[in-house]
Design a protein around this motif. Structure first.
Motif, PDB file in Angstrom:
ATOM      1  N   GLU A  60       0.835  -1.207   0.000  1.00 48.67           N
ATOM      2  CA  GLU A  60       0.000   0.000   0.000  1.00 48.67           C
ATOM      3  C   GLU A  60       0.868   1.255   0.000  1.00 48.67           C
ATOM      4  O   GLU A  60       0.566   2.225  -0.691  1.00 48.67           O
ATOM      5  CB  GLU A  60      -0.901   0.019   1.240  1.00 48.67           C
ATOM      6  N   ARG A  61       1.950   1.243   0.773  1.00 52.96           N
ATOM      7  CA  ARG A  61       2.834   2.392   0.850  1.00 52.96           C
ATOM      8  C   ARG A  61       3.550   2.618  -0.472  1.00 52.96           C
ATOM      9  O   ARG A  61       3.729   3.765  -0.910  1.00 52.96           O
ATOM     10  CB  ARG A  61       3.848   2.224   1.989  1.00 52.96           C
ATOM     11  N   LYS A  62       3.969   1.538  -1.133  1.00 46.92           N
ATOM     12  CA  LYS A  62       4.646   1.678  -2.425  1.00 46.92           C
ATOM     13  C   LYS A  62       3.698   2.261  -3.477  1.00 46.92           C
ATOM     14  O   LYS A  62       4.089   3.094  -4.291  1.00 46.92           O
ATOM     15  CB  LYS A  62       5.178   0.325  -2.892  1.00 46.92           C
ATOM     16  N   ILE A  63       2.456   1.825  -3.454  1.00 42.94           N
ATOM     17  CA  ILE A  63       1.460   2.343  -4.403  1.00 42.94           C
ATOM     18  C   ILE A  63       1.194   3.827  -4.138  1.00 42.94           C
ATOM     19  O   ILE A  63       1.109   4.634  -5.074  1.00 42.94           O
ATOM     20  CB  ILE A  63       0.148   1.518  -4.317  1.00 42.94           C
ATOM     21  N   GLU A  65       3.283   5.951  -2.801  1.00 44.16           N
ATOM     22  CA  GLU A  65       4.453   6.711  -3.242  1.00 44.16           C
ATOM     23  C   GLU A  65       4.462   6.883  -4.752  1.00 44.16           C
ATOM     24  O   GLU A  65       4.861   7.922  -5.265  1.00 44.16           O
ATOM     25  CB  GLU A  65       5.738   5.990  -2.805  1.00 44.16           C
ATOM     26  N   ALA A  66       4.040   5.856  -5.466  1.00 43.44           N
ATOM     27  CA  ALA A  66       4.034   5.924  -6.922  1.00 43.44           C
ATOM     28  C   ALA A  66       3.014   6.954  -7.417  1.00 43.44           C
ATOM     29  O   ALA A  66       3.247   7.628  -8.430  1.00 43.44           O
ATOM     30  CB  ALA A  66       3.720   4.558  -7.503  1.00 43.44           C
ATOM     31  N   LYS A  67       1.902   7.072  -6.717  1.00 43.08           N
ATOM     32  CA  LYS A  67       0.883   8.043  -7.107  1.00 43.08           C
ATOM     33  C   LYS A  67       1.292   9.481  -6.763  1.00 43.08           C
ATOM     34  O   LYS A  67       0.850  10.410  -7.413  1.00 43.08           O
ATOM     35  CB  LYS A  67      -0.440   7.717  -6.415  1.00 43.08           C
ATOM     36  N   ALA A  68       2.100   9.623  -5.737  1.00 44.33           N
ATOM     37  CA  ALA A  68       2.478  10.977  -5.301  1.00 44.33           C
ATOM     38  C   ALA A  68       3.522  11.604  -6.193  1.00 44.33           C
ATOM     39  O   ALA A  68       4.168  11.050  -6.986  1.00 44.33           O
ATOM     40  CB  ALA A  68       3.038  10.916  -3.875  1.00 44.33           C
TER      41      ALA A  68
END
Length: 68
Positions: A60-63, A65-68
């Motif tokens: 969830e955290r990686k996703i 970060e990718a969106k930010a």
């Protein structure tokens, strides 16, 4: 068994460390099971679920970060 709220409060490096410890514990539990030394087999299920919860939070955290 770890609660998901507690897992979400932990930092990513702490989660990585905890994940490594849980994988080691799971290996030891499976080894004990194979050598007929494990009395509480439900412990394997708990550890596997904790590993899955940590992996879910890390993903969830990686996703995010990718969106930010």
């Amino acid at each position: 068994m770890m609660k998901i709220n507690k897992i979400r409060e932990m930092s990513s490096p702490d989660l990585e460390k905890e994940l490594g410890e849980l994988k080691t514990e799971l290996f030891k539990l499976k080894f004990s099971l194979a050598t007929n030394g494990l009395e509480n087999t439900s412990k394997i299920k708990e550890v596997r679920r904790d590993i899955a919860k940590i992996n879910t939070v890390l993903t969830e955290r990686k996703i995010a970060e990718a969106k930010a």
